[in-house]
Scaffold this motif. Structure first.
Motif, PDB file in Angstrom:
ATOM      1  N   ALA A 111       0.763  -1.108   0.021  1.00 14.15           N
ATOM      2  CA  ALA A 111      -0.041   0.183  -0.150  1.00 14.15           C
ATOM      3  C   ALA A 111       0.936   1.148  -0.115  1.00 14.15           C
ATOM      4  N   ASP A 112       2.017   1.184   0.730  1.00 12.19           N
ATOM      5  CA  ASP A 112       2.953   2.312   0.843  1.00 12.19           C
ATOM      6  C   ASP A 112       3.515   2.710  -0.533  1.00 12.19           C
ATOM      7  N   ALA A 113       3.612   1.431  -1.446  1.00 12.94           N
ATOM      8  CA  ALA A 113       4.441   1.782  -2.629  1.00 12.94           C
ATOM      9  C   ALA A 113       3.351   1.961  -3.662  1.00 12.94           C
ATOM     10  N   ASP A 114       2.135   1.835  -3.458  1.00 13.31           N
ATOM     11  CA  ASP A 114       1.421   2.028  -4.433  1.00 13.31           C
ATOM     12  C   ASP A 114       1.348   3.606  -5.122  1.00 13.31           C
ATOM     13  N   PRO A 115       1.550   3.585  -6.565  1.00 11.91           N
ATOM     14  CA  PRO A 115       1.645   5.067  -6.863  1.00 11.91           C
ATOM     15  C   PRO A 115       0.656   5.929  -6.772  1.00 11.91           C
ATOM     16  N   THR A 117      -2.004   5.806  -4.241  1.00 10.44           N
ATOM     17  CA  THR A 117      -2.273   5.753  -2.722  1.00 10.44           C
ATOM     18  C   THR A 117      -1.256   5.775  -1.580  1.00 10.44           C
ATOM     19  N   GLY A 118       0.260   5.548  -2.397  1.00  7.51           N
ATOM     20  CA  GLY A 118       1.199   5.064  -1.126  1.00  7.51           C
ATOM     21  C   GLY A 118       1.598   6.405  -0.417  1.00  7.51           C
ATOM     22  N   LYS A 119       2.674   6.085   0.448  1.00  9.30           N
ATOM     23  CA  LYS A 119       2.887   6.986   1.417  1.00  9.30           C
ATOM     24  C   LYS A 119       4.333   7.618   1.093  1.00  9.30           C
ATOM     25  N   VAL A 120       4.696   8.861   1.823  1.00  3.61           N
ATOM     26  CA  VAL A 120       6.064   9.480   1.683  1.00  3.61           C
ATOM     27  C   VAL A 120       6.271  10.034   3.089  1.00  3.61           C
ATOM     28  N   ALA A 121       7.405   9.610   3.492  1.00  5.37           N
ATOM     29  CA  ALA A 121       7.964  10.003   4.964  1.00  5.37           C
ATOM     30  C   ALA A 121       8.636  11.309   4.657  1.00  5.37           C
ATOM     31  N   PRO A 145      -3.967  13.354  -5.656  1.00  7.83           N
ATOM     32  CA  PRO A 145      -4.711  13.620  -4.338  1.00  7.83           C
ATOM     33  C   PRO A 145      -4.829  12.502  -3.215  1.00  7.83           C
ATOM     34  N   ARG A 146      -4.226  11.140  -3.600  1.00  7.35           N
ATOM     35  CA  ARG A 146      -4.530  10.048  -2.622  1.00  7.35           C
ATOM     36  C   ARG A 146      -3.396   9.897  -2.039  1.00  7.35           C
ATOM     37  N   VAL A 147      -2.262  10.382  -2.140  1.00  8.60           N
ATOM     38  CA  VAL A 147      -0.714   9.842  -1.746  1.00  8.60           C
ATOM     39  C   VAL A 147      -0.701  10.364  -0.406  1.00  8.60           C
ATOM     40  N   ARG A 148      -0.270   9.710   0.651  1.00 14.28           N
ATOM     41  CA  ARG A 148      -0.266   9.929   1.958  1.00 14.28           C
ATOM     42  C   ARG A 148       1.037  10.344   2.611  1.00 14.28           C
ATOM     43  N   PHE A 149       1.105  11.144   3.593  1.00 13.02           N
ATOM     44  CA  PHE A 149       2.366  11.751   3.977  1.00 13.02           C
ATOM     45  C   PHE A 149       2.506  11.485   5.431  1.00 13.02           C
ATOM     46  N   SER A 150       3.574  10.826   5.925  1.00  9.69           N
ATOM     47  CA  SER A 150       4.134  10.990   7.466  1.00  9.69           C
ATOM     48  C   SER A 150       5.065  11.970   7.459  1.00  9.69           C
ATOM     49  N   LEU A 151       4.639  13.019   8.009  1.00  9.02           N
ATOM     50  CA  LEU A 151       5.436  14.518   8.396  1.00  9.02           C
ATOM     51  C   LEU A 151       6.292  14.604   9.579  1.00  9.02           C
ATOM     52  N   VAL A 152       7.509  14.915   9.652  1.00  8.08           N
ATOM     53  CA  VAL A 152       8.283  14.921  10.839  1.00  8.08           C
ATOM     54  C   VAL A 152       9.072  16.378  10.712  1.00  8.08           C
ATOM     55  N   GLN A 153       8.899  16.999  11.687  1.00 10.82           N
ATOM     56  CA  GLN A 153       9.511  18.552  11.907  1.00 10.82           C
ATOM     57  C   GLN A 153      10.632  18.273  12.996  1.00 10.82           C
ATOM     58  N   ASN A 154      11.745  18.861  12.408  1.00 15.34           N
ATOM     59  CA  ASN A 154      12.834  18.735  13.455  1.00 15.34           C
ATOM     60  C   ASN A 154      14.116  19.524  12.890  1.00 15.34           C
ATOM     61  N   TYR A 155      15.036  19.480  13.624  1.00 19.43           N
ATOM     62  CA  TYR A 155      16.293  20.430  13.267  1.00 19.43           C
ATOM     63  C   TYR A 155      17.108  19.391  12.293  1.00 19.43           C
ATOM     64  N   GLY A 156      18.138  20.127  11.361  1.00 21.86           N
ATOM     65  CA  GLY A 156      18.750  19.476  10.432  1.00 21.86           C
ATOM     66  C   GLY A 156      19.444  18.183  10.640  1.00 21.86           C
ATOM     67  N   ARG A 164      19.371   8.488   7.510  1.00 14.67           N
ATOM     68  CA  ARG A 164      20.214   7.242   7.555  1.00 14.67           C
ATOM     69  C   ARG A 164      19.611   6.064   8.049  1.00 14.67           C
ATOM     70  N   ALA A 165      18.651   6.215   9.080  1.00 16.86           N
ATOM     71  CA  ALA A 165      18.051   5.226   9.721  1.00 16.86           C
ATOM     72  C   ALA A 165      16.714   4.565   8.977  1.00 16.86           C
ATOM     73  N   GLY A 166      16.557   5.012   7.778  1.00 14.38           N
ATOM     74  CA  GLY A 166      15.544   4.738   7.052  1.00 14.38           C
ATOM     75  C   GLY A 166      14.013   4.805   7.398  1.00 14.38           C
ATOM     76  N   GLU A 167      14.053   6.107   8.388  1.00 22.21           N
ATOM     77  CA  GLU A 167      12.878   6.406   8.854  1.00 22.21           C
ATOM     78  C   GLU A 167      12.142   7.514   8.017  1.00 22.21           C
ATOM     79  N   LEU A 168      12.879   8.187   7.022  1.00 20.77           N
ATOM     80  CA  LEU A 168      12.347   9.357   6.309  1.00 20.77           C
ATOM     81  C   LEU A 168      12.748   8.870   4.793  1.00 20.77           C
ATOM     82  N   ASP A 169      12.022   9.410   4.018  1.00 17.60           N
ATOM     83  CA  ASP A 169      12.393   9.129   2.425  1.00 17.60           C
ATOM     84  C   ASP A 169      13.079  10.462   1.899  1.00 17.60           C
ATOM     85  N   LEU A 170      12.846  11.847   2.232  1.00 16.72           N
ATOM     86  CA  LEU A 170      13.010  12.919   2.047  1.00 16.72           C
ATOM     87  C   LEU A 170      13.188  13.686   2.984  1.00 16.72           C
ATOM     88  N   CYS A 171      13.962  14.951   3.034  1.00 17.22           N
ATOM     89  CA  CYS A 171      13.874  15.811   3.761  1.00 17.22           C
ATOM     90  C   CYS A 171      14.342  17.335   3.435  1.00 17.22           C
TER      91      CYS A 171
END
Length: 322
Positions: A111-115, A117-121, A145-156, A164-171
């Protein structure tokens, strides 16, 4: 002679047992668990072999070896049919739970990889959370419109650790990192201003050279934050080391400290003007911070991550709200 150990036992070809670690036992048993569950549910080796599309002889040998590796009887044989022993029933309960968890995991990653409805961290700086990131997500989801996001706010630095731990895809981060295990692309730059209290001696000015603030008390982000590093570098370029009175974790908190007369600060523009402070353009040195996107080198992208990455790269020079 067979003796039991908490870590599991295995019969050798000579009939003796060999102690094997629990992790090795798990790896040894894993391929046979679905076969065991199939036989246990049907209580018939031939029928189970037909349903799972494996040779009956292969299935029979697998069950015999499973019992041998565990050192217990899982089945009572009755001609062509079998029934579970008490140990077999106990084992089946855990096996079915494990297989169900694997099935849920498969469904989740697919589901996360679905083009569509997938998810982006996606991670980003606190200072980009009020306006920049909501605007980016709104623009991206117009076409996805159906792509889901897991959002993380933090310092650089914290975000790069999670990358590096694989918890985020992009930042989105600043400064743009330069590390062999990361790929980073500069997207935009943001002017920094010297923020002073409204009743400050410099408040009547519109522009200032940073060297003119050499005797001021500064409020800054904590060490490790990208903006703190930029502040220290700009002050050094202006010929002084800032006298820091307060350190915080969020830019708007620093603005509040400035409004309270507790110091001055180098900060990006606010989302909305804040009363009690005046923001001065710094003419020298050139006071900007670069904003970039980073991801882990060699890490394969799922389709939704690839689409969002392409979108961010298309915003070069037009990332930040005007």
């Amino acid at each position: 002679m067979v003796h039991q150990q908490s870590s599991g036992t295995r019969l050798s070809q000579s009939g003796d047992t060999e102690d094997i670690p629990e992790r090795e036992m798990s790896l040894l048993l894993a391929p046979r668990l679905a076969h065991f569950a199939g036989v246990a549910r049907t209580e018939h080796v031939t029928r189970a072999a037909q349903q799972m599309q494996v040779p009956q002889s292969t299935l029979s040998r697998a069950m015999a070896r499973l019992e041998q590796d565990l050192g217990v009887d899982l089945f009572a044989r009755h001609g062509r049919t079998v029934s579970l022993t008490p140990a077999g029933r106990t084992f089946l309960t855990s096996v079915e739970r494990a297989l169900a968890e694997i099935e849920r995991a498969v469904e989740e990653v697919r589901a996360d990889a679905d083009p569509a409805t997938g998810k982006v961290a996606f991670g980003f700086l606190h200072t980009m959370g009020a306006e920049t990131v909501p605007g980016l997500l709104q623009a991206f989801r117009a076409g996805h419109p159906r792509v889901r996001f897991s959002l993380v706010q933090n310092y650089g630095e914290a975000m790069l650790e999670r990358l590096r731990a694989g918890e985020l895809d992009l930042c989105l981060t600043s400064p743009v990192p330069d590390a062999p295990d990361l790929v980073a692309r500069r997207l935009d730059e943001q002017k920094l201003r010297l923020v002073v209290p409204a009743d400050h001696r410099l408040a009547s000015r519109r522009r200032i050279r940073l060297a003119e603030a050499a005797d001021e008390t500064f409020v800054t982000l904590e060490p490790g934050y990208g903006l703190r590093r930029i502040t220290d570098n700009l002050c050094a370029e202006a010929g002084f080391r800032p006298k820091v009175a307060f350190e915080g974790e969020e830019a708007e908190t620093l603005r509040g400290l400035v409004a309270a007369g507790l110091g001055v600060a180098l900060l990006p523009p606010p989302t909305v003007p804040r009363p009690g402070v005046v923001e001065l353009t710094v003419t020298a040195p050139r006071a900007v911070r670069e904003i970039g996107v980073a991801w882990l080198a060699g890490h394969p992208d799922t389709p939704p991550v690839a689409a969002f990455k392409k979108f961010l790269l298309s915003r070069r020079g037009n990332l930040l709200p005007t």
